[in-house]
Design a protein around this motif. Structure first.
Motif, short mmCIF file in Angstrom:
data_model
loop_
_atom_site.label_atom_id
_atom_site.label_comp_id
_atom_site.label_asym_id
_atom_site.label_seq_id
_atom_site.Cartn_x
_atom_site.Cartn_y
_atom_site.Cartn_z
N ASN A 309 46.93 82.19 -74.52
CA ASN A 309 48.03 81.68 -73.68
C ASN A 309 49.21 81.15 -74.47
O ASN A 309 49.98 80.34 -73.96
CB ASN A 309 47.55 80.59 -72.72
N THR A 310 49.37 81.56 -75.72
CA THR A 310 50.53 81.11 -76.49
C THR A 310 51.80 81.77 -75.94
O THR A 310 51.90 83.00 -75.93
CB THR A 310 50.38 81.43 -77.97
N VAL A 311 52.74 80.95 -75.49
CA VAL A 311 53.96 81.49 -74.92
C VAL A 311 55.14 81.39 -75.89
O VAL A 311 56.12 82.13 -75.76
CB VAL A 311 54.33 80.79 -73.58
N LEU A 312 55.04 80.50 -76.87
CA LEU A 312 56.02 80.48 -77.95
C LEU A 312 55.46 79.69 -79.12
O LEU A 312 54.52 78.91 -78.97
CB LEU A 312 57.36 79.90 -77.49
N THR A 313 56.05 79.91 -80.29
CA THR A 313 55.70 79.19 -81.50
C THR A 313 56.98 78.61 -82.08
O THR A 313 57.98 79.33 -82.21
CB THR A 313 55.03 80.13 -82.52
N THR A 314 56.96 77.32 -82.39
CA THR A 314 58.17 76.67 -82.86
C THR A 314 58.62 77.23 -84.22
O THR A 314 57.81 77.66 -85.03
CB THR A 314 57.97 75.15 -82.99
N LYS A 315 59.93 77.20 -84.42
CA LYS A 315 60.51 77.73 -85.66
C LYS A 315 61.32 76.66 -86.38
O LYS A 315 61.74 75.70 -85.79
CB LYS A 315 61.40 78.94 -85.34
#
Length: 315
Positions: A309-315
């Protein structure tokens, strides 16, 4: 990390969740003013459920070691404003699989209650009035589902036995789903006039904010029913009020803009509207599914496996 030097923050007591790995210290926090421990030791943060965005994101600035933020909602709009304080590589995971059953049940309830005139019958019961007559059925209606993700698909699953004339699916982009073709959002202008019931189950994004505006509503056929189980700002409230007050459209809303509705807001007393207080996911189906999701995610984290369920990963 093999010793229990890392914390996990949970909105449920850990002893209520079966299958948690024993390598973490579990801290119970459900949005209270005082934190249960130093947030700096937290590696996995499960956000409180149905708390304000301010409460939800408050610990994030103090969590330099957090690896994942797990919401218990399908939408993530309430945490997006707090992610800029996190280091790169933090996973934001939503609660896909938790709310489908409950939200789809409510969507079907709102459709049936509105078509069958249940709100008027309840008021009639209060006044000892026998409101007999003919009411509309869901059978033979054309239904348009706007937002065909897992919740939209669950809504169609529950509509399937009701002998609808047609069920049309719309998502951000066109594709083919198990039950048939899914249209793109760009196709909505041509699809709206053919629908008796329009169900909104889309996430709130910049693309969907104000999606159901005056132009959208004007394209709906006279007497059509708009059902919103998505987010309040997906609908332009003023535009909807104009259509309701004119008697041209009907609405059933589990979410509103603003939310909650304050006393005196005109939406409370608009014609042909049924309002429920954002309870699509708040049923007995929520906790067991939420706890199973948390246990699966933490087991994956402990094993070094990818999170779901990962919808985004911080950058």
């Amino acid at each position: 990390m093999t010793s229990k030097t890392a914390d996990v923050w949970l909105p449920f007591p850990a002893e209520e969740i079966k299958g948690l790995p024993d390598r973490y210290r579990y801290r119970h926090w459900d949005g209270e003013e005082e934190f249960p421990a130093d947030p700096a030791a937290c590696v996995f943060y499960v956000t409180p459920y149905m708390k304000s965005p301010a409460v939800t994101v408050r610990p994030l600035a103090h969590m330099p070691e957090v690896r994942a933020v797990q919401t218990l909602t399908a939408g993530i709009d309430h945490v997006l404003g707090g992610l800029d304080v996190l280091r790169p590589g933090v996973h934001l995971c939503n609660a896909r699989g938790v709310h489908e059953a409950s939200t789809a049940e409510l969507a079907l309830t709102l459709v049936l209650a509105s078509l069958r005139g249940i709100p008027g019958m309840v008021r009639g019961q209060d006044r000892e009035e026998w409101r007999s007559g003919f009411y509309e059925a869901l059978a033979d209606k054309s239904v348009l589902i706007v937002g065909y993700g897992s919740i939209g698909a669950a809504i169609e699953d529950r509509l399937a036995p009701f002998e609808c004339a047609r069920i049309t699916r719309v998502a951000r982009s066109a594709r083919t789903a198990a039950r048939g073709p899914v249209h793109a959002l760009a196709d909505l202008p041509g699809l709206l006039p053919g629908a008796d019931v329009v169900i909104l189950s889309t996430p709130l994004t910049e693309e969907t904010r104000g999606l159901a505006d005056a132009g959208f509503l004007a394209r709906m056929r006279d007497g059509a029913l708009l059902v919103n189980v998505a987010r309040g700002p997906v609908v332009d409230t003023d535009a909807l009020l104009a259509e309701l007050d004119a008697g041209r459209l009907r609405a059933a809303l589990d979410v509103t803009d603003p939310e909650p509705l304050l006393p005196g807001h005109p939406l409370w007393h608009a014609r042909n509207v049924l309002i429920t207080p954002h309870v699509g996911g708040s049923s007995s189906a929520f906790e067991p599914r939420a706890k199973r999701l948390v246990a699966r995610q933490l087991s994956a984290l402990a094993a070094g496996e990818p999170l779901s369920n990962t919808v985004l990963t911080t950058k």
